[in-house]
Design a protein around this motif. Sequence first.
Motif, PDB file in Angstrom:
ATOM      1  N   ASP A 182       0.790  -1.214   0.000  1.00 38.37           N
ATOM      2  CA  ASP A 182       0.000   0.000   0.000  1.00 38.37           C
ATOM      3  C   ASP A 182       0.831   1.277   0.000  1.00 38.37           C
ATOM      4  O   ASP A 182       0.291   2.340  -0.215  1.00 38.37           O
ATOM      5  N   TRP A 183       2.116   1.225   0.274  1.00 34.22           N
ATOM      6  CA  TRP A 183       2.935   2.430   0.311  1.00 34.22           C
ATOM      7  C   TRP A 183       3.103   2.991  -1.085  1.00 34.22           C
ATOM      8  O   TRP A 183       3.255   2.253  -2.058  1.00 34.22           O
ATOM      9  N   SER A 184       3.051   4.283  -1.175  1.00 33.27           N
ATOM     10  CA  SER A 184       3.405   4.948  -2.428  1.00 33.27           C
ATOM     11  C   SER A 184       4.138   6.228  -2.048  1.00 33.27           C
ATOM     12  O   SER A 184       3.845   6.836  -1.016  1.00 33.27           O
TER      13      SER A 184
ATOM     14  N   ARG B 240       5.227   8.135   5.893  1.00 30.68           N
ATOM     15  CA  ARG B 240       3.822   7.822   6.149  1.00 30.68           C
ATOM     16  C   ARG B 240       3.657   6.304   6.117  1.00 30.68           C
ATOM     17  O   ARG B 240       4.115   5.626   5.200  1.00 30.68           O
ATOM     18  N   GLY B 241       3.059   5.770   7.156  1.00 31.51           N
ATOM     19  CA  GLY B 241       2.837   4.324   7.227  1.00 31.51           C
ATOM     20  C   GLY B 241       4.034   3.537   7.719  1.00 31.51           C
ATOM     21  O   GLY B 241       4.025   2.314   7.674  1.00 31.51           O
TER      22      GLY B 241
ATOM     23  N   VAL C 191      12.493   1.399   1.284  1.00 33.94           N
ATOM     24  CA  VAL C 191      11.566   1.405   2.414  1.00 33.94           C
ATOM     25  C   VAL C 191      11.497  -0.011   2.955  1.00 33.94           C
ATOM     26  O   VAL C 191      11.355  -0.970   2.187  1.00 33.94           O
TER      27      VAL C 191
ATOM     28  N   ARG D 293       9.818  -2.798   5.859  1.00 29.89           N
ATOM     29  CA  ARG D 293       8.695  -3.157   6.718  1.00 29.89           C
ATOM     30  C   ARG D 293       9.155  -4.324   7.582  1.00 29.89           C
ATOM     31  O   ARG D 293       9.600  -5.344   7.058  1.00 29.89           O
TER      32      ARG D 293
ATOM     33  N   TYR E 134      10.195  -1.881  -0.562  1.00 27.80           N
ATOM     34  CA  TYR E 134      10.076  -1.027  -1.754  1.00 27.80           C
ATOM     35  C   TYR E 134      11.417  -0.414  -2.105  1.00 27.80           C
ATOM     36  O   TYR E 134      12.225  -0.132  -1.220  1.00 27.80           O
TER      37      TYR E 134
END
Length: 148
Positions: free
Chosen positions: A27-29, A57-58, A111, A113, A119
Amino acid sequence: MRRSYGLAAAVVALAVLTAVKLRAQQDWSPPSREMPQMPASSQLGGGWRGSLGAWFRGADEGLDGIRAVGEGMPRDMGAARPRMVRFMGGSRPVAAWSDRNGDGRADMVEVYRGGALAYQLIDADYDGSANVLRVYDASGALARENRY
């Protein structure tokens, strides 16, 4: 026969759970296709949060729980920008930004997680705009690649 239905239901449930986890991970963009400026060496203590917070964000950690560590810094530490910044939440990486051509703008944003690469946003031609977004699944395999 009942056991085979139970096993099939368990397999389907596991597949749905895996798909939901993968979708949540994907869902990250980026807030923009414009690659971010590398934080100045003087901002590594926390001054980067205000201007670059949208890029986190996130994130697994809130902004206050993320610290930045610069690498490859020039000798003049005044307003110089490091070539690599690792953003850490505790002992886990949250993001890593690289300025491979030394222009002060990130050329690759990674990025993470849960400590794993999720990402990569890449400016392959060094023009300041992202050309490629790579999305990795929970096992670390490339799930998809978008070219702009």
